[in-house]
Design an enzyme around this catalytic site. Structure first.
Site, PDB file in Angstrom:
ATOM      1  N   ASP A   1       0.831  -1.215   0.000  1.00 18.08           N
ATOM      2  CA  ASP A   1       0.000   0.000   0.000  1.00 18.08           C
ATOM      3  C   ASP A   1       0.860   1.257   0.000  1.00 18.08           C
ATOM      4  OD1 ASP A   1      -2.314   1.456  -0.002  1.00 18.08           O
ATOM      5  OD2 ASP A   1      -2.772   1.157   2.116  1.00 18.08           O
TER       6      ASP A   1
ATOM      7  N   HIS B   1       2.750   3.026  -9.020  1.00 13.98           N
ATOM      8  CA  HIS B   1       2.673   1.565  -9.180  1.00 13.98           C
ATOM      9  C   HIS B   1       3.945   1.040  -9.856  1.00 13.98           C
ATOM     10  CE1 HIS B   1      -1.331   1.766  -7.729  1.00 13.98           C
ATOM     11  NE2 HIS B   1      -1.849   2.330  -8.804  1.00 13.98           N
TER      12      HIS B   1
ATOM     13  N   LEU C   1      11.150 -20.914  -3.506  1.00 16.06           N
ATOM     14  CA  LEU C   1      10.082 -20.073  -2.933  1.00 16.06           C
ATOM     15  C   LEU C   1       8.891 -20.051  -3.877  1.00 16.06           C
ATOM     16  CD1 LEU C   1      10.359 -16.664  -1.203  1.00 16.06           C
ATOM     17  CD2 LEU C   1       8.989 -16.764  -3.268  1.00 16.06           C
TER      18      LEU C   1
END
Ligand code: FPP
Length: 237
Positions: free
Chosen positions: A16, A33, A127
């Site tokens: 955020d 972004h 991962l």
């Protein structure tokens, strides 16, 4: 570095603050972004270095479709570009890309780019990077209830036998462990429809830093904070 037992197996992040970061610099929201890609790379590096096995990123919520069309379009383009340009490095690092959320609402182009990234990284063992895209917890839980109800109506599931495991296994996250640590940047202290079922015993951490300023050191700080927490899962010591 904290002791290995205190490393969370699964970290989930609500990225955020991109819009505020851009506004503070007199830039367009989409530039915020775009500036949010480097922190994704940094988080992945830090997660791999620390031995975290699952990293979930809340990249686009079902509510985000309500943003101005220009912002939505630029986010879609960013997802396409970044999954393609980052795939070789993800393969090199042993990262497997997966997705949660409903992909049917995405354009054919976005769906094919995501599918390609999933296919090309399928052998990653170090991962699992889970992208939450067109995701919201209530929508996920509603879809799960629908699946279970359909099985029950068809006689395949006895309603009395439905337990927490039945629900967990009907969620998009069925294959993954619950998050141990949920981080939300930008100082906002809420979950905003993110992993509500799965977050039952997660530790929550809300650093002030805006997502584009999140670094490997910030990720390490989150892990250090987690290592200090005393997880009791409703029990006594
Ligand atoms: C929230 O900040 C952020 C988003 C809705 C988008 C997050 C997406 C990225 C960082 C791109 C990641 C890409 C991949 C492929 C993982 P906000 O716009 O709500 O910020 P604000 O609250 O300051 O307005």
């Amino acid at each position: 570095m904290s002791d290995q037992n205190r490393i969370p197996q699964h970290v989930a992040i609500i990225m955020d603050g991109n819009g505020r970061w851009a506004e503070l610099r007199g830039k367009e929201r989409y530039e915020g972004h775009a500036a949010g890609i480097e922190p994704v790379r940094a988080s992945l590096r830090a997660a791999v270095r620390n031995g975290v096995k699952y990293l979930t990123l809340y990249a686009f919520s079902t509510e985000n479709w309500g943003r101005p069309q220009k912002e939505v379009d630029s986010l879609m383009e960013l997802f396409c570009q970044s999954v393609i340009s980052e795939t070789p490095e993800l393969v090199r690092q042993g990262v497997r890309v997966r997705m949660i959320g409903e992909r049917s609402r995405f354009s054919e182009k976005v769906r094919s780019y995501l599918a390609r990234a999933e296919e090309q990284t399928a052998d990653g063992k170090i991962l699992t990077l889970i992208l939450a895209l067109n995701y919201s917890s209530r929508s996920e839980i509603t879809r799960a209830v629908r699946k279970i109800a359909a099985r029950a109506a068809a006689g395949g599931t006895d309603p009395a036998a439905i337990d927490e495991r039945t629900v967990s296994e009907a969620l998009d996250t069925a294959e993954y462990p619950d998050p141990d640590l949920i981080v939300r940047t930008s100082g906002e202290c809420r979950l905003s429809n993110f992993l509500l079922w799965q977050a039952s015993y997660a530790e929550l951490y809300f650093p002030e830093v805006l997502w584009p300023d999140f670094t490997e050191a910030e990720f390490d700080r989150a892990l250090a904070e987690y290592a200090r927490r005393d997880r009791r899962f409703g029990l006594v010591k």
